[in-house]
Scaffold this motif. Sequence first.
Motif, mmCIF file in Angstrom:
data_model
loop_
_atom_site.group_PDB
_atom_site.id
_atom_site.type_symbol
_atom_site.label_atom_id
_atom_site.label_comp_id
_atom_site.label_asym_id
_atom_site.label_seq_id
_atom_site.Cartn_x
_atom_site.Cartn_y
_atom_site.Cartn_z
ATOM 1 N N ALA A 201 -39.996 29.407 59.027
ATOM 2 C CA ALA A 201 -40.872 28.242 58.928
ATOM 3 C C ALA A 201 -42.239 28.631 58.389
ATOM 4 N N TYR A 202 -42.729 29.815 58.768
ATOM 5 C CA TYR A 202 -44.074 30.230 58.353
ATOM 6 C C TYR A 202 -44.138 30.584 56.865
ATOM 7 N N VAL A 203 -43.043 31.091 56.305
ATOM 8 C CA VAL A 203 -43.064 31.474 54.887
ATOM 9 C C VAL A 203 -42.439 30.411 53.994
ATOM 10 N N SER A 204 -41.924 29.335 54.572
ATOM 11 C CA SER A 204 -41.311 28.256 53.798
ATOM 12 C C SER A 204 -42.307 27.640 52.821
ATOM 13 N N THR A 205 -41.796 27.126 51.729
ATOM 14 C CA THR A 205 -42.662 26.435 50.767
ATOM 15 C C THR A 205 -43.186 25.115 51.328
ATOM 16 N N GLU A 206 -42.591 24.641 52.426
ATOM 17 C CA GLU A 206 -43.038 23.397 53.056
ATOM 18 C C GLU A 206 -43.928 23.648 54.278
ATOM 19 N N ALA A 207 -44.288 24.896 54.534
ATOM 20 C CA ALA A 207 -45.193 25.211 55.644
ATOM 21 C C ALA A 207 -46.511 24.483 55.438
ATOM 22 N N ASN A 208 -47.141 24.090 56.533
ATOM 23 C CA ASN A 208 -48.389 23.341 56.407
ATOM 24 C C ASN A 208 -49.290 23.605 57.607
ATOM 25 N N GLY A 209 -50.420 22.961 57.632
ATOM 26 C CA GLY A 209 -51.412 23.213 58.668
ATOM 27 C C GLY A 209 -50.988 22.786 60.065
ATOM 28 N N PHE A 210 -49.961 21.957 60.166
ATOM 29 C CA PHE A 210 -49.433 21.592 61.477
ATOM 30 C C PHE A 210 -48.393 22.594 61.956
ATOM 31 N N THR A 211 -47.559 23.082 61.019
ATOM 32 C CA THR A 211 -46.464 23.975 61.405
ATOM 33 C C THR A 211 -46.911 25.425 61.595
ATOM 34 N N ASP A 212 -47.933 25.855 60.844
ATOM 35 C CA ASP A 212 -48.350 27.260 60.916
ATOM 36 C C ASP A 212 -48.754 27.713 62.325
ATOM 37 N N PRO A 213 -49.601 26.971 63.039
ATOM 38 C CA PRO A 213 -49.981 27.432 64.383
ATOM 39 C C PRO A 213 -48.791 27.510 65.338
ATOM 40 N N LEU A 214 -47.849 26.587 65.204
ATOM 41 C CA LEU A 214 -46.666 26.594 66.056
ATOM 42 C C LEU A 214 -45.808 27.828 65.779
ATOM 43 N N ALA A 215 -45.599 28.123 64.492
ATOM 44 C CA ALA A 215 -44.784 29.282 64.119
ATOM 45 C C ALA A 215 -45.425 30.582 64.594
ATOM 46 N N LYS A 216 -46.738 30.717 64.410
ATOM 47 C CA LYS A 216 -47.423 31.951 64.814
ATOM 48 C C LYS A 216 -47.414 32.128 66.335
ATOM 49 N N GLN A 217 -47.634 31.040 67.064
ATOM 50 C CA GLN A 217 -47.594 31.141 68.522
ATOM 51 C C GLN A 217 -46.193 31.516 68.995
ATOM 52 N N ALA A 218 -45.179 30.940 68.365
ATOM 53 C CA ALA A 218 -43.803 31.269 68.734
ATOM 54 C C ALA A 218 -43.511 32.751 68.493
ATOM 55 N N VAL A 219 -43.921 33.272 67.339
ATOM 56 C CA VAL A 219 -43.701 34.704 67.048
ATOM 57 C C VAL A 219 -44.386 35.569 68.094
ATOM 58 N N SER A 220 -45.633 35.245 68.407
ATOM 59 C CA SER A 220 -46.374 36.019 69.408
ATOM 60 C C SER A 220 -45.664 35.999 70.758
ATOM 61 N N ASP A 221 -45.267 34.817 71.198
ATOM 62 C CA ASP A 221 -44.641 34.690 72.520
ATOM 63 C C ASP A 221 -43.261 35.345 72.564
ATOM 64 N N ILE A 222 -42.521 35.273 71.459
ATOM 65 C CA ILE A 222 -41.198 35.890 71.434
ATOM 66 C C ILE A 222 -41.311 37.407 71.495
ATOM 67 N N PHE A 223 -42.209 37.992 70.715
ATOM 68 C CA PHE A 223 -42.378 39.443 70.787
ATOM 69 C C PHE A 223 -42.833 39.881 72.174
ATOM 70 N N ASP A 224 -43.613 39.038 72.838
ATOM 71 C CA ASP A 224 -44.105 39.386 74.175
ATOM 72 C C ASP A 224 -43.035 39.283 75.252
ATOM 73 N N ASN A 225 -42.005 38.457 75.032
ATOM 74 C CA ASN A 225 -41.117 38.106 76.144
ATOM 75 C C ASN A 225 -39.629 38.345 75.927
ATOM 76 N N ILE A 226 -39.194 38.574 74.703
ATOM 77 C CA ILE A 226 -37.754 38.572 74.460
ATOM 78 C C ILE A 226 -37.018 39.695 75.204
ATOM 79 N N LEU A 227 -37.597 40.886 75.237
ATOM 80 C CA LEU A 227 -36.896 41.987 75.906
ATOM 81 C C LEU A 227 -36.866 41.784 77.417
#
Length: 389
Positions: A201-227
């Motif tokens: 979603a973050y690198v998609s050609t349709e990414a935008n100012g609404f989707t970027d913060p959601l994608a970045k927060q998701a990446v941060s939280d997943i790296f912090d919690n997945i294991l």
Amino acid sequence: MFRFTLPRDIYVGYGAIEKLSVLKGHKKAFICTGGHSMRRGGFLEKVEDTLHSVGIETRIMEGIEPDPSIEKVKEGAALMDTFKPDVIVAIGGGSPIDAAKAMWIFYEYPNITFDEIKTPFSLPPLRNKAIFVAIPSTSGTATEVTAFSVITDYSTGIKYPLADFNLTPDLAILDLDIPLTMPPKLTAHTGMDALTHATEAYVSTEANGFTDPLAKQAVSDIFDNILESYNGDKEARGKMHIAQCLAGMAFSNGLLGITHSLAHKIGAVFHIPHGCANAILLPYVIQFNKKACMSRYADLARVAGLPGRTDAQLVLSYEEAIRELDRKLNIPLNLKEYGIDEKLYLEHKDSIAANAELDACTPENPRKADAEALGKILECAYYGKTVNF
């Protein structure tokens, strides 16, 4: 101009199923679910009890299989037509919720054909007969907040991602008790599916100012919690359930890319779980895409706290971090290692690449990919070779 669509209400918390009481005033609820896990865990009973407590009659369809078929969708739509619900409630993993979304279409439009709804964003208006409620049991697909439904046509061996904002549920309930029932392998696969959603979603050609913060927060939280989630930590499991929903909000509105295009087609032919296929493919797709969006991947590496002074170094860190997660989650690093027979791979590689080019997720990929390029990526992902073209 872009559009941003979410469910009207999202309830999150332990015991959140009780919030189904907000449906008071509706008459009949048709409940869709998969195997027996929701019944064994008592969640199906909680759904029915809550609906009955506000005067809603219920009927249940159980046994919706993984990778639901067109035939199962038509069967469910026929049952809905007999019962005449004004609410559809889907509880379970991505498959039963996706199947219920497709049933909803055929319930509202009994004479429509599957071919007519395969074209992305072509559905007629829904909600003429029923609204849709989704309660996810796994922490990956985020179908409870997305405009997508993936259905398999077994006659052609192709998975079709149906896409339309009409398919976005009206109400999503994230009951944090439910994902505690996931076994480790499912936790791993769905978690990596969520990471793929956020990344694409973050690198998609349709990414935008609404989707970027959601994608970045998701990446941060997943790296912090997945294991920790994989190892059974309750708090981390809840955080992953929320993170995958954030990733879903991002990709439903910013769309995806060729990791998913290939995973859809590979899954239909080789029967690899979708999240596992994404986990294997993602590093190879990053290698291909980074020529077109190096700085975007570098952003995600920074969010994940990975090392690197330059964008190129950061993207390499991101690729390797994904592989390291795969190792720790017991996910193979290539398709051959997964156990796909080489003869079978060679027999189907060209058709997989051709069908992936036509997938609904391909147009928004940051680097244009035709069947030839997709075939080369698939070859690298099968043998574990670096994508260097």
